[in-house]
Scaffold this motif. Sequence first.
Motif, PDB file in Angstrom:
ATOM      1  N   LYS A   3       0.803  -1.110  -0.059  1.00 33.32           N
ATOM      2  CA  LYS A   3       0.185  -0.034   0.122  1.00 33.32           C
ATOM      3  C   LYS A   3       0.959   1.132   0.117  1.00 33.32           C
ATOM      4  CE  LYS A   3      -2.481  -0.065   3.674  1.00 33.32           C
ATOM      5  NZ  LYS A   3      -3.525  -0.077   4.767  1.00 33.32           N
ATOM      6  N   VAL A   4       0.484   2.119  -0.482  1.00 33.98           N
ATOM      7  CA  VAL A   4       1.301   3.562  -0.378  1.00 33.98           C
ATOM      8  C   VAL A   4       0.035   4.551   0.521  1.00 33.98           C
ATOM      9  CG1 VAL A   4       1.824   5.765  -1.595  1.00 33.98           C
ATOM     10  CG2 VAL A   4       2.042   3.326  -2.812  1.00 33.98           C
ATOM     11  N   ASN A   5       0.906   4.975   1.568  1.00 35.19           N
ATOM     12  CA  ASN A   5       0.209   6.122   2.441  1.00 35.19           C
ATOM     13  C   ASN A   5       0.274   7.334   1.951  1.00 35.19           C
ATOM     14  OD1 ASN A   5      -0.475   8.040   4.195  1.00 35.19           O
ATOM     15  ND2 ASN A   5       0.329   6.540   5.896  1.00 35.19           N
ATOM     16  N   LYS A   6      -0.817   7.790   1.091  1.00 34.97           N
ATOM     17  CA  LYS A   6      -0.869   9.159   0.357  1.00 34.97           C
ATOM     18  C   LYS A   6      -0.752  10.360   1.404  1.00 34.97           C
ATOM     19  CE  LYS A   6      -2.970   7.398  -3.604  1.00 34.97           C
ATOM     20  NZ  LYS A   6      -3.287   7.957  -5.191  1.00 34.97           N
ATOM     21  N   GLU A   7      -0.911  10.380   2.512  1.00 32.95           N
ATOM     22  CA  GLU A   7      -0.543  11.569   3.540  1.00 32.95           C
ATOM     23  C   GLU A   7       0.774  11.561   3.273  1.00 32.95           C
ATOM     24  OE1 GLU A   7      -3.520  12.682   5.307  1.00 32.95           O
ATOM     25  OE2 GLU A   7      -4.559  11.767   3.553  1.00 32.95           O
ATOM     26  N   LYS A   8       1.601  10.316   3.435  1.00 32.93           N
ATOM     27  CA  LYS A   8       2.877  10.363   3.712  1.00 32.93           C
ATOM     28  C   LYS A   8       3.844  10.823   2.515  1.00 32.93           C
ATOM     29  CE  LYS A   8       4.161   7.679   7.749  1.00 32.93           C
ATOM     30  NZ  LYS A   8       4.659   6.420   8.013  1.00 32.93           N
ATOM     31  N   CYS A   9       3.173  10.216   1.370  1.00 37.07           N
ATOM     32  CA  CYS A   9       3.913  10.238   0.096  1.00 37.07           C
ATOM     33  C   CYS A   9       4.150  11.907  -0.523  1.00 37.07           C
ATOM     34  CB  CYS A   9       3.182   9.380  -1.073  1.00 37.07           C
ATOM     35  SG  CYS A   9       3.852   9.604  -2.783  1.00 37.07           S
ATOM     36  N   ILE A  10       5.276  12.102  -0.903  1.00 40.44           N
ATOM     37  CA  ILE A  10       5.749  13.341  -1.111  1.00 40.44           C
ATOM     38  C   ILE A  10       6.010  13.479  -2.829  1.00 40.44           C
ATOM     39  CG2 ILE A  10       6.923  14.117   0.948  1.00 40.44           C
ATOM     40  CD1 ILE A  10       9.668  13.584  -0.380  1.00 40.44           C
ATOM     41  N   GLY A  11       5.500  12.098  -3.562  1.00 38.27           N
ATOM     42  CA  GLY A  11       5.729  12.246  -4.909  1.00 38.27           C
ATOM     43  C   GLY A  11       7.018  12.361  -5.612  1.00 38.27           C
ATOM     44  N   LYS A  45      12.430  -3.386  -2.431  1.00 41.77           N
ATOM     45  CA  LYS A  45      13.316  -2.363  -2.523  1.00 41.77           C
ATOM     46  C   LYS A  45      12.812  -0.951  -2.683  1.00 41.77           C
ATOM     47  CE  LYS A  45      16.220  -4.982  -5.859  1.00 41.77           C
ATOM     48  NZ  LYS A  45      16.470  -5.314  -7.284  1.00 41.77           N
ATOM     49  N   ALA A  46      11.799  -0.898  -3.169  1.00 40.01           N
ATOM     50  CA  ALA A  46      10.716   0.446  -3.144  1.00 40.01           C
ATOM     51  C   ALA A  46      10.406   0.675  -1.904  1.00 40.01           C
ATOM     52  CB  ALA A  46       9.722   0.306  -3.996  1.00 40.01           C
ATOM     53  N   ILE A  47      10.180  -0.364  -0.832  1.00 41.40           N
ATOM     54  CA  ILE A  47       9.724   0.088   0.478  1.00 41.40           C
ATOM     55  C   ILE A  47      11.209   0.700   1.083  1.00 41.40           C
ATOM     56  CG2 ILE A  47       9.237  -0.889   2.523  1.00 41.40           C
ATOM     57  CD1 ILE A  47       7.620  -2.804   1.268  1.00 41.40           C
ATOM     58  N   ASP A  48      12.177   0.095   0.895  1.00 38.00           N
ATOM     59  CA  ASP A  48      13.427   0.580   1.445  1.00 38.00           C
ATOM     60  C   ASP A  48      13.887   2.066   0.946  1.00 38.00           C
ATOM     61  OD1 ASP A  48      13.461  -1.773   2.796  1.00 38.00           O
ATOM     62  OD2 ASP A  48      14.887  -2.817   1.548  1.00 38.00           O
ATOM     63  N   ALA A  49      13.493   2.096  -0.275  1.00 36.32           N
ATOM     64  CA  ALA A  49      14.029   3.337  -0.783  1.00 36.32           C
ATOM     65  C   ALA A  49      13.382   4.685  -0.713  1.00 36.32           C
ATOM     66  CB  ALA A  49      14.133   3.192  -2.550  1.00 36.32           C
ATOM     67  N   CYS A  50      11.915   4.390  -0.532  1.00 29.01           N
ATOM     68  CA  CYS A  50      11.191   5.605  -0.211  1.00 29.01           C
ATOM     69  C   CYS A  50      11.730   6.581   0.623  1.00 29.01           C
ATOM     70  CB  CYS A  50       9.646   5.092   0.179  1.00 29.01           C
ATOM     71  SG  CYS A  50       8.656   6.575   0.279  1.00 29.01           S
ATOM     72  N   PRO A  51      11.838   7.648   0.639  1.00 27.74           N
ATOM     73  CA  PRO A  51      12.646   8.622   1.624  1.00 27.74           C
ATOM     74  C   PRO A  51      11.576   9.146   2.870  1.00 27.74           C
ATOM     75  CG  PRO A  51      11.764   9.825  -0.300  1.00 27.74           C
ATOM     76  CD  PRO A  51      11.688   8.444  -0.632  1.00 27.74           C
ATOM     77  N   VAL A  52      10.283   8.843   2.625  1.00 25.49           N
ATOM     78  CA  VAL A  52       9.358   9.056   3.639  1.00 25.49           C
ATOM     79  C   VAL A  52       8.582   7.876   4.313  1.00 25.49           C
ATOM     80  CG1 VAL A  52       8.862  11.414   3.129  1.00 25.49           C
ATOM     81  CG2 VAL A  52       7.653   9.713   2.218  1.00 25.49           C
ATOM     82  N   GLU A  53       9.016   6.621   4.039  1.00 32.41           N
ATOM     83  CA  GLU A  53       8.659   5.416   4.305  1.00 32.41           C
ATOM     84  C   GLU A  53       7.021   5.247   4.056  1.00 32.41           C
ATOM     85  OE1 GLU A  53      10.008   4.406   8.106  1.00 32.41           O
ATOM     86  OE2 GLU A  53      12.201   4.558   7.757  1.00 32.41           O
ATOM     87  N   ALA A  54       6.587   5.802   3.015  1.00 30.65           N
ATOM     88  CA  ALA A  54       5.062   5.742   2.804  1.00 30.65           C
ATOM     89  C   ALA A  54       4.571   4.389   2.120  1.00 30.65           C
ATOM     90  CB  ALA A  54       4.958   6.966   1.597  1.00 30.65           C
ATOM     91  N   ILE A  55       5.526   3.648   1.911  1.00 31.58           N
ATOM     92  CA  ILE A  55       5.052   2.331   1.247  1.00 31.58           C
ATOM     93  C   ILE A  55       5.011   1.189   2.488  1.00 31.58           C
ATOM     94  CG2 ILE A  55       5.327   0.541  -0.465  1.00 31.58           C
ATOM     95  CD1 ILE A  55       7.152   2.598  -2.109  1.00 31.58           C
ATOM     96  N   SER A  56       4.085   0.525   2.655  1.00 34.63           N
ATOM     97  CA  SER A  56       4.121  -0.828   3.525  1.00 34.63           C
ATOM     98  C   SER A  56       3.154  -1.895   2.970  1.00 34.63           C
ATOM     99  CB  SER A  56       3.193  -0.181   4.673  1.00 34.63           C
ATOM    100  OG  SER A  56       1.988   0.138   4.254  1.00 34.63           O
TER     101      SER A  56
END
Length: 56
Positions: A3-11, A45-56
């Motif tokens: 899932k992507v947390n859209k509140e956290k995602c900075i795009g 890899k994407a989970i680890d790479a997201c700078p704001v940990e928006a992916i879970s």
Amino acid sequence: MVKVNKEKCIGCGTCVAICDEVFEMKDNKAQVKKDAKKDSECIKKAIDACPVEAIS
Ligand code: F3S
């Protein structure tokens, strides 16, 4: 389930760059593609790479 947390995602788009079979951009936020394979190796890899940990 991924899932992507859209509140956290900075795009930043990193998840799409790493794993475009699962993630796509919509309105400057990432989202999980409807037909995405949920066991793609690049998800972790994407989970680890997201700078704001928006992916879970
Ligand atoms: Fe958003 Fe993180 Fe992807 S900030 S665009 S979920 S890498």
